[in-house]
Design a protein around this motif. Structure first.
Motif, short mmCIF file in Angstrom:
data_model
loop_
_atom_site.label_atom_id
_atom_site.label_comp_id
_atom_site.label_asym_id
_atom_site.label_seq_id
_atom_site.Cartn_x
_atom_site.Cartn_y
_atom_site.Cartn_z
N CYS A 120 0.87 -1.19 0.00
CA CYS A 120 0.00 0.00 0.00
C CYS A 120 0.90 1.24 0.00
O CYS A 120 1.76 1.39 0.87
CB CYS A 120 -0.91 0.00 1.23
N CYS A 133 -1.70 6.16 8.60
CA CYS A 133 -1.79 4.73 8.24
C CYS A 133 -1.90 3.91 9.52
O CYS A 133 -0.96 3.87 10.31
CB CYS A 133 -0.56 4.31 7.43
N CYS A 142 -6.54 6.10 8.07
CA CYS A 142 -6.17 5.37 6.85
C CYS A 142 -6.29 6.31 5.65
O CYS A 142 -7.40 6.68 5.26
CB CYS A 142 -7.08 4.16 6.67
N GLN A 152 -6.20 -1.30 -4.06
CA GLN A 152 -6.60 -1.86 -2.75
C GLN A 152 -7.46 -3.12 -2.90
O GLN A 152 -7.89 -3.50 -3.99
CB GLN A 152 -7.35 -0.79 -1.95
N ALA A 160 -10.69 0.18 9.01
CA ALA A 160 -9.35 0.63 9.43
C ALA A 160 -8.29 0.42 8.36
O ALA A 160 -7.26 1.08 8.37
CB ALA A 160 -8.93 -0.10 10.70
N CYS A 161 -8.52 -0.51 7.40
CA CYS A 161 -7.45 -0.85 6.44
C CYS A 161 -8.02 -1.66 5.26
O CYS A 161 -8.82 -2.58 5.47
CB CYS A 161 -6.36 -1.65 7.13
N THR A 162 -7.55 -1.30 4.06
CA THR A 162 -7.98 -2.03 2.85
C THR A 162 -6.76 -2.57 2.07
O THR A 162 -6.87 -2.87 0.88
CB THR A 162 -8.79 -1.11 1.92
S1 SF4 Z 1 -5.02 0.74 3.61
FE1 SF4 Z 1 -3.98 -0.02 5.45
S2 SF4 Z 1 -1.81 0.09 4.90
FE2 SF4 Z 1 -2.90 1.45 3.47
S3 SF4 Z 1 -2.97 3.48 4.44
FE3 SF4 Z 1 -4.82 2.43 5.08
S4 SF4 Z 1 -4.23 1.51 7.03
FE4 SF4 Z 1 -2.34 1.99 5.98
#
Ligand code: SF4
Ligand SMILES: Cc1cc2nc3c(=O)[nH]c(=O)nc-3n(C[C@H](O)[C@H](O)[C@H](O)COP(=O)(O)OP(=O)(O)OC[C@H]3O[C@@H](n4cnc5c(N)ncnc54)[C@H](O)[C@@H]3O)c2cc1C
Length: 334
Positions: A120, A133, A142, A152, A160-162
């Motif tokens: 990412c 992040c 994020c 992604q 929270a995260c992809t």
């Molecule tokens: S997708 Fe995950 S790794 Fe990418 S900025 Fe968001 S939290 Fe960070």
């Protein structure tokens, strides 16, 4: 880069002890092709490195008996170039040979390959504080959720995260039901490869289920007649030296021209190597025509949740699975 101490033990138990004495800020290092990059970016900041490359006899590739066994320090290229793997398990050879570059694959080991972190761009490029992040800095936010999300994941994401799980080989290993041999401070254990990877949930910084100080010592793949009818099909922005936009690891057991059992896993589209049971079930007992293959590909992506710029992965992924199925079926006939 933060200063660190360095040790190079010569046995696996000594490596585990060295890690335990060094404490929570230690990391094992194998080929170093990704950990050193992340240290230079200040994303990883270990205080102690335990280099495992001097451990004697931890690089064997075993193809006799009822299983394949690759020890953790076997270079990616050595496994990819093994004649038995190329002939009987092309899905494994191709997943390795389509990753990174020849030079990187000479350095990188199969154990380290399973534990690489996401590509990412906000994770890798934001350590100076420009992009929040949650994976790099828990609770910071994020950047990808409101930014460019073309690369992604469409499976396994959270608020929270992809971020996509980047590796190719782990996808093939998930399709082939591999197990890991692990050595740690509490002894040895085995772990199905799929259980190595966590979904991001609220804690995307926790990516793997290894306990502190646990070392992967080997990868074991059960032998199956599906191996010969297998392929790793990888679609990327350029034909070499690029991570997958979508990939499919497929292995087929055929009864004449009917599928008796399909193994299918997806890469480039999910937050961890992603098994596709909907597609596997759809194929059982079917004669594999191009239409049936595309139906199965679409079934594999029926649960996808794309974001703003990555909707193309749903159709691309379905067609990647369909093409892989047809390649695998052709191989199973030869
Ligand atoms: S997708 Fe995950 S790794 Fe990418 S900025 Fe968001 S939290 Fe960070
Ligand atoms: C430019 C570039 C392009 C790439 N393209 C691809 C690609 O297309 N597809 C792909 O799959 N990969 C790709 N990679 C990633 C590459 O495959 C990995 O860097 C490599 O496999 C990591 O292996 P290593 O031995 O160098 O690991 P290291 O960098 O030494 O370690 C990686 C991680 O694993 C841990 N570790 C290593 N060995 C063990 C062990 N036995 N037990 C427990 N922990 C361990 C380390 O602590 C570290 O956290 C690319 C890398 C680069 C730099």
């Amino acid at each position: 880069m933060q200063p660190f101490t360095y040790t190079r033990p010569t046995t696996a138990p000594d490596a585990v002890s060295a890690f335990a004495s060094a404490g929570a800020d230690a990391r094992y290092i194998a080929g170093g092709t990704t950990l050193y990059d992340l240290m230079k970016l200040n994303i990883e900041q270990p205080r102690h490195l335990v280099d495992i490359t001097a451990i004697a006899g931890l690089d064997k590739i075993e193809t006799d008996g009822d299983r394949l066994r690759f020890e953790a320090l076997a270079p990616m290229n050595a496994v990819a170039a093994n004649d038995v793997i190329i002939r009987d398990y092309p899905v494994l050879a191709e997943a390795l040979s389509k990753a990174a570059s020849q030079q990187l694959r000479n350095m990188a080991r199969v154990g380290g390959n399973l534990l690489q972190r996401t590509r990412c761009m906000y994770f890798r490029n934001g350590a100076d504080g420009v992009y929040p992040c949650n994976k790099r800095e828990p609770g910071s936010g994020c950047a990808a959720l409101r930014g460019l999300d073309r690369g992604q994941a469409v499976f396994g994401t959270s608020d929270a995260c992809t971020a996509v799980s980047p590796g190719d080989f782990p996808v093939a290993l998930v399709a082939m039901d591999a197990q890991l041999e692990i050595l740690g401070p509490s002894g040895s254990r085995t772990l199905p490869i799929g259980d190595l990877y966590r979904l991001p949930g609220d804690t995307p910084h926790l990516e793997f289920t290894l306990a502190p100080g646990e070392m992967i010592t080997a990868i074991v793949v059960p032998k199956t007649p599906a191996g010969r009818g297998s392929t790793y099909h990888k679609i990327r922005d350029r034909e070499s030296y690029a991570f997958a936009l979508a990939s499919a690891a497929v292995a087929l057991e055929m009864d004449g021209d009917q599928v008796s059992r399909a193994h299918i896993a997806l890469g480039g589209v999910a937050t961890k190597p992603w098994r596709a049971p909907e597609a596997e079930q759809k194929l059982a007992g079917q004669r594999l025509t191009p239409e049936v293959a595309l139906d199965a590909g679409r079934a594999a992506f029926s649960g996808a949740s794309p974001g703003k710029h990555n909707g193309f992965k749903v159709e691309l992924g379905a067609r990647t699975v369909a093409d892989a199925l047809l390649i695998a079926a052709e191989r199973s006939r030869s």
